[in-house]
Scaffold this active site. Structure first.
Site, PDB file in Angstrom:
ATOM      1  N   ILE A 273      92.820 -24.348  30.012  1.00  0.00           N
ATOM      2  CA  ILE A 273      91.739 -23.383  30.223  1.00  0.00           C
ATOM      3  C   ILE A 273      90.566 -23.994  30.975  1.00  0.00           C
ATOM      4  CG2 ILE A 273      92.386 -22.049  28.190  1.00  0.00           C
ATOM      5  CD1 ILE A 273      90.076 -23.386  26.685  1.00  0.00           C
ATOM      6  N   CYS A 334     102.626 -23.111  24.111  1.00  0.00           N
ATOM      7  CA  CYS A 334     101.702 -24.008  24.817  1.00  0.00           C
ATOM      8  C   CYS A 334     101.049 -24.878  23.757  1.00  0.00           C
ATOM      9  CB  CYS A 334     100.690 -23.218  25.642  1.00  0.00           C
ATOM     10  SG  CYS A 334      99.793 -21.944  24.739  1.00  0.00           S
ATOM     11  N   SER A 335      99.735 -24.915  23.693  1.00  0.00           N
ATOM     12  CA  SER A 335      99.072 -25.695  22.648  1.00  0.00           C
ATOM     13  C   SER A 335      98.976 -24.883  21.361  1.00  0.00           C
ATOM     14  CB  SER A 335      97.682 -26.137  23.117  1.00  0.00           C
ATOM     15  OG  SER A 335      97.788 -27.024  24.222  1.00  0.00           O
ATOM     16  N   GLY A 337      99.392 -21.427  21.453  1.00  0.00           N
ATOM     17  CA  GLY A 337     100.263 -20.266  21.578  1.00  0.00           C
ATOM     18  C   GLY A 337      99.557 -18.947  21.793  1.00  0.00           C
ATOM     19  N   TRP A 338      98.319 -18.967  22.341  1.00  0.00           N
ATOM     20  CA  TRP A 338      97.650 -17.682  22.571  1.00  0.00           C
ATOM     21  C   TRP A 338      97.017 -17.574  23.956  1.00  0.00           C
ATOM     22  CZ3 TRP A 338      94.402 -18.938  17.681  1.00  0.00           C
ATOM     23  CH2 TRP A 338      93.554 -20.021  17.928  1.00  0.00           C
ATOM     24  N   ASP A 339      97.260 -18.534  24.833  1.00  0.00           N
ATOM     25  CA  ASP A 339      96.737 -18.457  26.201  1.00  0.00           C
ATOM     26  C   ASP A 339      97.893 -18.407  27.206  1.00  0.00           C
ATOM     27  OD1 ASP A 339      93.975 -18.465  25.574  1.00  0.00           O
ATOM     28  OD2 ASP A 339      94.045 -20.618  25.220  1.00  0.00           O
TER      29      ASP A 339
END
Length: 732
Positions: A273, A334-335, A337-339
């Site tokens: 991000i 991902c890290s 799990g929400w991006d």
């Protein structure tokens, strides 16, 4: 209101960036919700929501006053020159406090009120249901089941209440896997392909350098067994490999291939991000360049890396879609799990499922992947005062990825670019409660469905503005994104080669409609989509009117034919002595119809499966002799229209209720209500008078008598009063 120290400032100059004319001079108003600039000379108003403001900067003093630069999350950049430095400082202080409140319940949506006459507050909140979406996918109950372990958000507070997990997975396996995953986001199913391959999502494991979890490994095996095609599971880690390895030092990381059998791992290399936030900031700086040289703009755009990052998201989604097409189940994370996980899973489903390329399906996809499964909208969008490092344009980048797909496949998406822009604008406006909070639990705790309006309800009431005029249902059904697709049949000289989302970087376009939307000097005089929509609506209206005219002509011909068969002269019957070719033609048609009816009756009587008792009733059901040879074509399709007792006044009203000529969109610069009509405005035509109006002036729907289907058409207020003169009179 206590934050407003100076509610009005006069003689404020607005700097024109791409115009040679002198700066506009007007008044600046500061209200509880908006910053309003009024240019009295040009009769122009500019409204900026406080929640849209991303930054307020004080520039060095000049001889004319104190400049204030305001940038918004919708990519507006405006510079005001305030005559007095004290007034500029008061505006600077007030705007910085009001654009990001400390309490989430101070956001605009909790005060916004449309009124029950326009839309109920509950309208739109129950449009989409995650269980209904899984029922649409025909999830096999013997392989997957809905668990209630998270009904009180005890298993994972950022997941939805209803989770679909493998039927073979025991409760202890689910709980153990949840404890081994970051934020408790265990692997669950989010989509099922028609070949029964499952798309699952989760967060990174808390593996560190050597930790393992037997329950998590067993859950992987259950996902593999639920797939009837193959036992292999593909794990897609959307991060760069080096970032995943660095997370191991913090006790997180990625799965070890030695601990997970029949599992193939791959990294797609989408940056985090912080990189995306910096990249978009460079795009904004490039759009604000004072130099109008194309080389400077292209160098700035290339240096930002924004299009390269967008392409990496699309490539990752395409890889997931192709793997599912081949029959293998896929697990994406991902890290947390929400991006990046939401980006890739959402795009992959758009590529695979035609439903998600429709107007309703696209909204259902956002509800499921972004709202139900959790995305930190309030943090990523900066709705309230948060750590600036948490703000990032993740959802904006996903919307742009969808826009890039629309450019490649313009015929398979039911919605248009304006829908993407409207969703993006209201994500940041906080006018609706749809995107408030970071997960489903936050929105339930805030009771947004009771206190605020739903964006989906607003979009449903304005659906015609967001439909793609080029959309073709059959093209959508047969389109396969995972393979190169030929375009529609075009002339040989203009035919294009097959295309696929995995195109070279130079095929990706700069989204001018998003980042330079408000710079009128950079756009053509009209939007091509608006022109296509206008032509399509006009043709639909004219075709509907033509059908009515044909129906009336048939009625008059029939009436004249009946009068010609038994004419009356001075009250006495006389024989018709005229030799009219049209009547002879109709006589021949009548004879042909009678012969056809007789043959049908003969076929029915002689049919071996019909006995004598039921023959007559069957014959009546099969054939019915029409009173006019062309009656089949009229009454069958429009049975609700009565032609009895039609007067000349009725025919005149039908003819005058439809505008045959619509005004050109190119010449429209202003609505009769003085609202400017620029490139970003949606220009609409009144079906009765053909004039061009803004959306606010064309909200009335009536059934015009000149349309055979009597469908609801949009008309202006003047035409609405003309259609209902009595209802518009004062009660007095």
């Amino acid at each position: 209101m206590e934050d407003i120290k100076t509610p009005k400032v006069d003689n404020v100059s607005l700097v024109e960036r791409f115009s040679s004319r002198r700066n506009a001079v007007g008044s600046l108003y500061l209200t509880a919700t908006h910053l309003i600039y009024v240019d009295h000379d040009n009769k122009r108003e500019t409204w900026i929501l406080h929640s849209h403001i991303s930054s307020v900067g004080k520039l060095p003093l000049s001889t004319t006053g104190s400049p204030l630069q305001i940038r918004t999350k919708t990519f507006i950049s405006m510079t005001f020159i305030v005559p007095k430095e004290r007034d500029a400082h008061d505006l600077f202080t007030s705007l910085n406090k009001m654009c990001q409140p400390e309490n989430i319940e101070d956001l605009y949506c909790f005060r916004y009120n449309i009124g029950p006459d326009e839309m109920e507050k509950s309208y739109g909140w129950s449009f989409f249901n995650i269980r209904e979406d899984f029922e649409r996918m025909n999830v096999p109950p013997e392989s997957w089941t809905m668990t209630t372990l998270n009904k009180d958000y005890d298993l994972c507070d950022t997941y939805p209440r209803h989770l679909f997990v493998p039927t073979a997975a025991a409760t202890s396996v689910l709980i153990g896997s949840s404890r081994f995953r970051s934020r408790g986001r265990l692997p669950v199913m989010t989509y099922m392909h028609s070949n029964k391959a499952a798309l699952c999502r989760c967060s990174q494991p808390l593996s560190g350098f050597s930790a393992r979890c037997v329950e998590d490994e067993n859950l992987f095996m259950c996902i593999q067994k639920a797939n009837p095609n193959t036992a292999q599971l593909v794990v897609v880690d959307t991060r760069p490999r080096i970032n995943a390895m660095a997370n191991r030092a913090a006790g997180k990381g990625y799965e070890s291939e030695a601990n997970y059998e029949n599992t193939r791992f791959m990294f797609t290399g989408i940056d985090n991000i912080h990189v995306m936030r910096s990249s978009l900031a460079k795009v904004v700086e490039t759009c604000d360049l004072k130099s109008q040289m194309m080389s400077a703009f292209l160098n700035g755009l290339e240096g930002s890396g924004w299009l390269r990052h967008t392409k990496s998201v699309i490539d990752a989604a395409l890889s997931v879609a192709r793997t599912l097409e081949e029959g293998s189940s896929v697990l994406v994370h991902c890290s947390d799990g929400w991006d990046r996980t939401a980006q890739v899973c959402g795009l992959a489903q758009i590529m695979l499922d035609p439903y998600y390329r429709t107007f309703d399906g696209f909204q259902a996809l956002i509800c499921k992947e972004w709202l139900e499964f959790g995305h930190k909208f309030s943090d990523r969008s900066g709705h309230i005062q948060v750590d600036p490092k948490e703000v990032s344009p993740v959802f904006t980048q996903w919307l742009e990825s969808v826009w890039q797909l629309i450019q490649l496949y313009p015929f398979v998406f039911e919605f248009n670019e304006r829908l993407l822009l409207t969703i993006h604008d209201h994500l940041h406006s906080c006018q609706f409660g749809t995107f408030i909070g970071n997960c489903e639990k936050d929105r339930i705790d805030l009771r947004v469905s009771e206190k605020t309006y739903s964006l989906w309800g607003y979009l449903a009431t304005h659906k015609t503005e967001f439909l793609n005029p080029l959309y073709q249902l059959e093209e959508n059904k047969k389109c396969v994104f995972t393979k190169p697709q030929p375009t529609l049949q075009l002339p040989q000289s203009t035919s294009q080669p097959p295309q696929s989302p995995s195109q070279p970087p130079q095929t990706f376009k700069f989204w001018r409609g998003m980042y330079c939307r408000w710079e009128n000097g950079l756009h053509p005089r009209e939007s091509l989509m608006d022109l296509a929509t206008s032509y399509k609506d006009h043709m639909h209206s004219l075709n509907d009117h033509i059908k009515l005219l044909k129906k009336r002509i048939r009625h008059l011909e029939k009436k004249s034919s009946d009068d010609a068969d038994i004419p009356y002269i001075n009250g006495n019957n006389t024989e018709l002595q005229l030799d009219d070719n049209r009547l002879n033609y109709k006589k021949g048609l009548n004879e042909q119809v009678n012969l056809k009816v007789q043959l049908q009756e003969k076929d029915v009587n002689e049919h071996p499966l019909i006995d004598g008792e039921n023959a007559w009733s069957k014959k009546e059901a099969v054939v019915s002799k029409p009173s006019h040879p062309l009656e089949f074509a009229s009454e069958q399709f429009y049975p609700g229209l009565s032609e009895a007792d039609i007067t000349i006044e009725d025919l005149t009203e039908e003819l005058e209720s439809i505008a045959l000529d619509w005004k050109s969109v190119r010449t429209a610069t202003e609505c009769p209500c003085s609202t400017p009509l620029d490139f970003s405005s949606f220009k609409r035509h009144c079906s009765r008078c053909g004039g061009i109006f803004c959306s606010r002036c064309l909200e009335k729907l009536v059934s015009l008598p000149g349309h055979v289907t009597l469908q609801q058409s949009r008309v202006c207020m003047v035409c609405y009063k003309a259609c209902f003169p009595k209802s518009m009179e004062s009660p007095e």
